[in-house]
Scaffold this active site. Structure first.
Site, PDB file in Angstrom:
ATOM      1  N   ASP A 136      16.233 -30.266 -33.933  1.00 33.44           N
ATOM      2  CA  ASP A 136      16.170 -30.098 -32.482  1.00 33.44           C
ATOM      3  C   ASP A 136      16.916 -31.283 -31.876  1.00 33.44           C
ATOM      4  O   ASP A 136      16.445 -32.409 -31.895  1.00 33.44           O
ATOM      5  CB  ASP A 136      14.696 -30.075 -32.031  1.00 33.44           C
TER       6      ASP A 136
ATOM      7  N   LYS B   8      17.984 -29.128 -20.656  1.00 37.14           N
ATOM      8  CA  LYS B   8      17.950 -30.588 -20.499  1.00 37.14           C
ATOM      9  C   LYS B   8      19.373 -31.153 -20.308  1.00 37.14           C
ATOM     10  O   LYS B   8      19.994 -30.834 -19.324  1.00 37.14           O
ATOM     11  CB  LYS B   8      17.208 -31.204 -21.684  1.00 37.14           C
TER      12      LYS B   8
ATOM     13  N   ARG C  87      23.036  -6.678 -23.602  1.00 35.87           N
ATOM     14  CA  ARG C  87      22.098  -7.426 -24.457  1.00 35.87           C
ATOM     15  C   ARG C  87      22.809  -7.966 -25.701  1.00 35.87           C
ATOM     16  O   ARG C  87      22.543  -9.068 -26.150  1.00 35.87           O
ATOM     17  CB  ARG C  87      20.903  -6.543 -24.861  1.00 35.87           C
TER      18      ARG C  87
END
Ligand SMILES: *Cc1c(COP(=O)(O)O)cnc(C)c1O
Length: 381
Positions: free
Chosen positions: A170, A195, A46
């Site tokens: 963003d 994307k 993790r």
């Protein structure tokens, strides 16, 4: 190193144990220690993973940052950024925002006493009106979705600095190939690597990049404490996708330009929203802050009827009807009923998001075939 070299080499080294040129997928949850607390930099999956570390080094370099932190999705990355805030803090954001970002700010963080304001960032007046001593974060998205508005990153970041407010851009729609917000004064850059970075519609992934060592440390702490880490296989897929980022995005840009020109001349098409067009209200800013104009565009059918838009969307064969963007294949979508269905019609119409607005994510196919596909579909009206 120039961008086309960075995408392939930055942060990537042959695997020291075998010489493998491709970064291995380290599918492991834990690492054997030499003595208690004595390890090779990796203690638990993790906290750190070598495949993830290679991708983080690569992304930091692409965005001209020093630190990158990878997450299990774009919204998980955003969630970690919002966890830097505390009750009473306020966010100022663009009013033409990715729906998932709007949802996270209002429906989740609203509950914890963090207030979000959504304003037009065409100028800085609306933004300055809502900034107050509680404002801790300015959230910029450019180009915006689906209206393809452009926000002047440098201008907004310099206002934010004046008020001592942190900024995040963003950068999902542009990708670091087209624009690098840290160079324009942003503190943080966010990506939905799902994307353009991944680029092949086969992975969900997110990242935050910064030059601020202290913020990076806080974000790593939040990530380790809250756990939204990406799997090593997903990191591998994003690393692999990035190797062709410059070629893919350039081809999408070239195709989108040709398609915008075709749509502009089509008798059944009303407005075409594409920052590469000279009549786009922010064309000059786009030209200044972006290398090219991107592969996303939206257009309206004359008459504004949903029925007509539906005929076009049902009529394409190469453009697939689907959410998402930035993959090698072209997609077509209907914001009013798909990505932006949760926004009231009155609000939608105010920003030009009509019932007949169609959004395209232009892929890297042959432009002639894509234009022919649209031409045939438009004949259905
Ligand atoms: C898709 C997207 C996100 C969210 O990313 P996920 O990887 O789907 O969680 C955030 N911002 C923009 C602009 C996006 O297009």
């Amino acid at each position: 190193m120039k961008f086309g070299t960075k995408v392939i080499h930055a942060g990537i080294e042959p695997d020291p144990s075998t010489g493998a040129i491709m970064t291995p997928i380290f599918q492991t949850s834990t690492y054997v220690q030499d003595a208690p607390g004595k390890h090779k930099g990796y203690a638990y999956g993790r906290t750190r993973n070598p495949t993830r570390s290679a991708l983080e080094k690569n992304l930091a370099s692409l965005e001209n940052g020093t630190e990158a932190i990878c997450f299990s999705s774009g919204v998980a990355a955003m969630d970690a950024i919002l966890k830097l805030l505390k009750p009473g803090d306020e966010i100022v954001s663009t009013n033409d925002l990715y729906g998932g970002s709007y949802r996270l700010m209002t429906k989740i963080y609203g509950k914890f006493g963090i207030k979000s304001h959504f304003v037009g960032m065409d100028g800085t007046k609306d933004m300055e009106k809502v900034i107050n001593e509680n404002t801790k974060l300015i959230w910029i998205e450019t180009p915006t979705n689906p209206m393809l508005n452009i926000v002047d990153i440098k201008k907004i970041c310099s206002i934010a600095k004046k008020y001592g407010v942190m900024t995040c851009v963003d950068n999902t729609f542009a990708s670091p190939y087209l624009q690098t917000p840290l160079d324009l004064g942003a503190d943080l850059v966010l990506h939905s690597a799902t994307k353009y970075l991944g680029g092949h519609s086969d992975v969900i992934h997110g990242a935050v990049i910064t030059k601020d060592v202290k913020i990076a440390e806080e974000l790593r702490f939040i990530q380790n404490a809250a756990g939204a880490v990406p799997g090593p296989q997903d990191c591998f897929l994003v690393l692999r996708g990035i190797k062709t980022l410059h070629l893919r995005v350039q081809r999408s840009c070239d195709n989108a330009k040709k398609i915008a020109k075709f749509l502009l001349a089509h008798p059944k098409v009303d407005n075409v929203y594409f920052p590469g067009l000279k009549n786009h209200p922010n064309h000059k800013i786009a030209k200044k802050q972006m290398k090219d104009f991107g592969g996303m565009l939206s257009f309206d059918i004359i008459g504004g009827r949903f029925r007509d838009a539906q005929k076009v969307m049902k009529g394409t064969h190469l453009f697939s009807l689907a959410e998402s963007l930035g993959g090698v294949e072209s997609l077509i979508g209907h914001p009013a009923s798909m990505t932006h269905a949760s926004i009231p019609k009155k609000e939608r119409l105010k920003v030009g998001l009509t019932d007949s607005l169609i959004r395209l994510s232009v892929g890297i196919e042959d432009a002639d075939d894509l234009i022919q596909d649209l031409e045939e579909a438009l004949r259905n009206i």
